[in-house]
Design an enzyme around this catalytic site. Structure first.
Site, PDB file in Angstrom:
ATOM      1  N   SER A 597       0.851  -1.192   0.000  1.00 52.42           N
ATOM      2  CA  SER A 597       0.000   0.000   0.000  1.00 52.42           C
ATOM      3  C   SER A 597       0.883   1.238   0.000  1.00 52.42           C
ATOM      4  O   SER A 597       2.001   1.199   0.532  1.00 52.42           O
ATOM      5  CB  SER A 597      -0.881   0.007   1.255  1.00 52.42           C
ATOM      6  OG  SER A 597      -1.502   1.272   1.388  1.00 52.42           O
ATOM      7  N   TYR A 610      -2.462  -1.010  10.183  1.00 56.25           N
ATOM      8  CA  TYR A 610      -2.481  -1.244   8.733  1.00 56.25           C
ATOM      9  C   TYR A 610      -1.200  -0.712   8.094  1.00 56.25           C
ATOM     10  O   TYR A 610      -0.518  -1.418   7.351  1.00 56.25           O
ATOM     11  CB  TYR A 610      -3.711  -0.560   8.131  1.00 56.25           C
ATOM     12  CG  TYR A 610      -3.868  -0.784   6.647  1.00 56.25           C
ATOM     13  CD1 TYR A 610      -4.379  -1.979   6.156  1.00 56.25           C
ATOM     14  CD2 TYR A 610      -3.492   0.207   5.731  1.00 56.25           C
ATOM     15  CE1 TYR A 610      -4.516  -2.193   4.790  1.00 56.25           C
ATOM     16  CE2 TYR A 610      -3.623   0.003   4.370  1.00 56.25           C
ATOM     17  CZ  TYR A 610      -4.139  -1.195   3.902  1.00 56.25           C
ATOM     18  OH  TYR A 610      -4.274  -1.398   2.549  1.00 56.25           O
TER      19      TYR A 610
END
Ligand SMILES: [Zn+2]
Length: 729
Positions: A597, A610
């Site tokens: 990401s 995350y």
């Protein structure tokens, strides 16, 4: 002729209520579908049918006789009207005159091959379907309907040493016999002479090949085809009751569980061995009958004789590789050694066969690896350029086993003579057909495992790689969602042909499986199934990931923190670690793509677990690139928020984000419209100002898996529309 209710060895399927609704060409299509539906009548893609129909010539309006005949390629079971070629028979007569004038004629003369090109001049009504080399057989036989089939029971007679006398014994005066000859103009003329000599003749057994028969009514023709096959099957059963099949058993199969474990270990090794020149996709076929054959006393002798029917032979090659290994007594290592030695011998035998049989103008030698490998206790393993081809190859050898069994029961089996086999395999017309085939796609011959294929980027990626010819193992935490994606792929790309493959190996070019990447056993099971389905794997793409919404202070409970790492970091590691064994066993290059990401590079409030897990995933990419080199490239795909169709953006998360960024919206709007708003907002923060789509992400996952980026490993590619704060440095 047998009555409809008397057939026991074939399925009688004709229904007047259906047939009588159809025009003559559709009746032919109907008859063809019925014949093709029964493997005992003909093999996949094998045989052809025809009807001669009076129709108006489009320009003159004259009534002409048109031969409708199954064209080149295609398959009787699935044939539609477009698979039938149509020829104006008045023009066909002119072709015969040309053939007749040739100085040198007969099988394998230049005029024979030249005639195939001439068929097109007789095309009726600009029909683009290409005529097959069997067309003259149908044109020359002076009856309205002709069926040419490859039935196991009749090939068994045609491949027996005393085929001519057996034909007479079984069929009497009704059916004649012609010795083996490659189909073409000359064979058509021979058949016509046979009919002229004996007008009572209803059909011919074609030596080493199959059956052809005819009638003036189409239902009669269908019933005759079934009757002749039934008669042959009954004769073989009555005659063949003495002694065990194939000389009795020599080896005993392991229990099914052990057998499966052996196959899981063996297939990647074997795929690597046969794929040094071209990658192959495998099909495992281990029915009772196949196991009985590979375990038998006679298997080594019969395997060496090769197959007979040219249709079978073209797929199964001159002969299979039989490995003499005792599944109960000998070790796995011993099997590998025997396979290696067997393959070396097979390749040199193949080269010797090529050298001995080649002509000055023969095409260059093709891949010398076997397409069929027979192993006692394990069964038959077929290899092809894709799943469909390997399934057809497995089907054809299984049929050849049935042929040998029957032929040996009534006589002695004989294969196609070597030179004849060569002249078919290396026929210039076959070569021209191969040359006309479109170039293979980027991921043809590859098996791509997409983990997370049930939705979002994973689903889009599964579609993207399938479009490039990949076989796709769609995996997802939700088995149902994975199967749905696999079904979509099969709907788009077709299920292929060929009826073979035991268990999951009978699959098409896509399968859907459930997997929980946080559990090693689950990942092992996934790869075991992939290996049993296709023989191995090439590329793995992981798009599975999790985002746990933190509380207002950006905190999440410890168990959610662990879960985030279990999925986003450890899960990817387990996948890589389990795939590594298969890649090493194959010894073929592969690629791994992990989805990380842009958050991995941008420190910010609110998504601590995350973001740090994705930062770890970025470094996992680099570490794995070093660990798996030089065989496997490992790269990361770093998406920025893709809102479109993402399971990570349920309605409430979309709404809370819209609130957070003060984007105006109406609570009554649909989720899709809210997602669009949010995507639009994100787009404005990027350099390229356009929303990021699933297709953008899938394109990069695909590219990283291809040879186009073969020199790129250990890299993270951001697909974020351009976010300066996420630039890697
Ligand atoms: Zn044929």
């Amino acid at each position: 002729m047998y009555r409809p209710d008397e057939f026991q060895r074939v399925d009688y399927l004709w229904d007047d209520a259906v047939a009588d609704q159809l025009d003559p060409v559709e009746r032919l299509r109907y008859r063809s579908n019925l014949l093709g539906a029964d493997q005992r009548i003909t093999n996949t893609g094998g045989g052809n049918t025809s009807s001669k129909v009076r129709m108006p010539e489009p320009l003159t309006g004259d009534d002409v006789e048109v031969l409708w005949v199954k064209g080149s390629g295609g398959d009787l079971r699935t044939a539609t009207r477009s698979n039938f070629a149509s020829l104006d028979l008045s023009r066909w007569t002119a072709l015969e005159t040309i053939y007749d004038r040739a100085e040198e004629k007969g099988p394998k003369t230049p005029v024979e091959d030249a005639m195939v090109e001439m068929y097109r001049h007789a095309t009726y009504n600009l029909n683009p379907a290409a005529s097959s080399i069997d067309t003259p057989l149908h044109a020359c036989i002076p009856f309205r309907h002709v069926d040419h089939m490859h039935p196991v029971s009749v090939i068994a007679i045609a491949a027996s040493e005393d085929q001519e006398s057996l034909t007479r014994e079984i069929f009497g005066e009704e059916v004649g016999w012609v010795p083996w000859q490659r189909p073409g103009f000359d064979l058509g003329l021979i058949m016509r002479r046979e009919v002229e000599r004996n007008p009572r003749l209803k059909g011919l057994v074609m030596g080493q090949h199959g059956l052809i028969n005819w009638a003036d009514d189409d239902r009669d023709c269908y019933e005759l085809t079934l009757t002749l096959i039934e008669k042959a099957a009954r004769f073989i059963e009555a005659r063949g009751e003495t002694g065990p099949a194939f000389g009795g058993p020599r080896y005993v199969s392991p229990d099914p569980e052990t057998r499966e474990k052996l196959l899981v270990r063996l297939l990647p090794r074997l795929r690597g061995m046969v794929s040094q020149k071209n990658r192959f996709i495998g099909t495992v076929h281990g029915t009772e009958r196949v196991l009985q054959f590979v375990n038998s006393v006679d298997a080594p002798r019969l395997a060496e004789l090769g197959t007979s029917c040219p249709d079978h032979f073209l797929r199964t090659k001159i002969k299979p590789l039989y490995v003499d290994w005792n599944p109960r007594r000998e070790s796995f290592e011993a099997l590998l050694e025997k396979l290696q030695a067997g393959l070396t011998r097979y390749r040199s035998d193949y080269a010797a066969y090529y050298e001995a049989c080649k002509h000055p103008d023969s095409p260059a030698m093709r891949d010398p690896n076997p397409t069929v490998i027979l192993i006692p206790g394990l069964g038959l393993i077929a290899w092809g350029k894709n799943k469909s081809e390997s399934r057809v190859t497995a089907e054809f050898y299984a049929l050849a086993i049935d042929v040998m069994r029957s032929a040996e029961a009534i006589s002695r089996y004989q294969g196609l003579p070597r030179q004849e086999a060569f002249d078919i395999e290396y026929w210039l017309l076959e070569e021209a057909k191969l040359k006309r085939m479109p170039a293979e796609k980027e991921l043809a011959r590859h098996v791509v495992v997409v983990i997370g294929a049930g939705s979002g980027i994973g689903k889009a990626t599964a579609h993207r790689v399938a479009r490039e010819g990949a076989h796709v193992v769609c995996a997802d935490l939700s088995a149902e969602a994975a199967q749905e994606t696999a079904r979509e792929l099969i709907d788009i790309h077709g299920a292929g042909i060929g009826i073979a493959g035991t268990g999951i190996s009978g699959c098409s070019s896509a399968i859907g499986l459930g997997v929980d990447i946080t559990r090693r056993e689950s990942v092992q099971t996934l790869f075991d199934q992939a290996v049993l389905a296709y023989g191995g794997i090439d590329d793995v793409i992981v798009t599975a990931g999790t985002f746990v919404t933190p509380d207002q202070g950006g905190r999440i409970p410890d168990d959610k923190w662990s879960f985030t790492y279990a999925v986003n970091v450890t899960g990817s590691y387990i996948v890589a670690d389990e795939a590594r064994g298969i890649w090493q066993a194959q010894g073929l290059t592969g690629s791994l793509v992990l989805t990380t990401s842009v958050n991995a590079a941008v420190a910010k409030h609110g998504s601590l677990a995350y973001d740090t897990s994705k930062a770890a995933a970025n470094h996992l990419v680099r570490e794995l690139a070093i660990e798996l080199a030089p065989l496997v490239r490992v790269n990361g795909l770093a998406p920025a928020t893709v809102v479109e169709g993402s399971s990570m953006f349920p309605r409430d998360r979309v709404i809370s984000s819209l609130h957070k960024y003060h984007v105006p919206f109406d609570e009554r709007e649909s989720t899709e419209s809210l997602r669009e708003k949010l995507a639009g907002f994100y787009a404005q923060r990027t350099l390229t100002k356009a929303p990021i789509t699933l297709a953008d992400q899938a394109e990069v996952a695909y590219l990283l898996s291809t040879s186009k980026l073969s020199k790129t490993t250990g890299q993270i590619i951001s697909v974020d529309g351009g976010l300066p704060e996420a630039f890697l440095r």
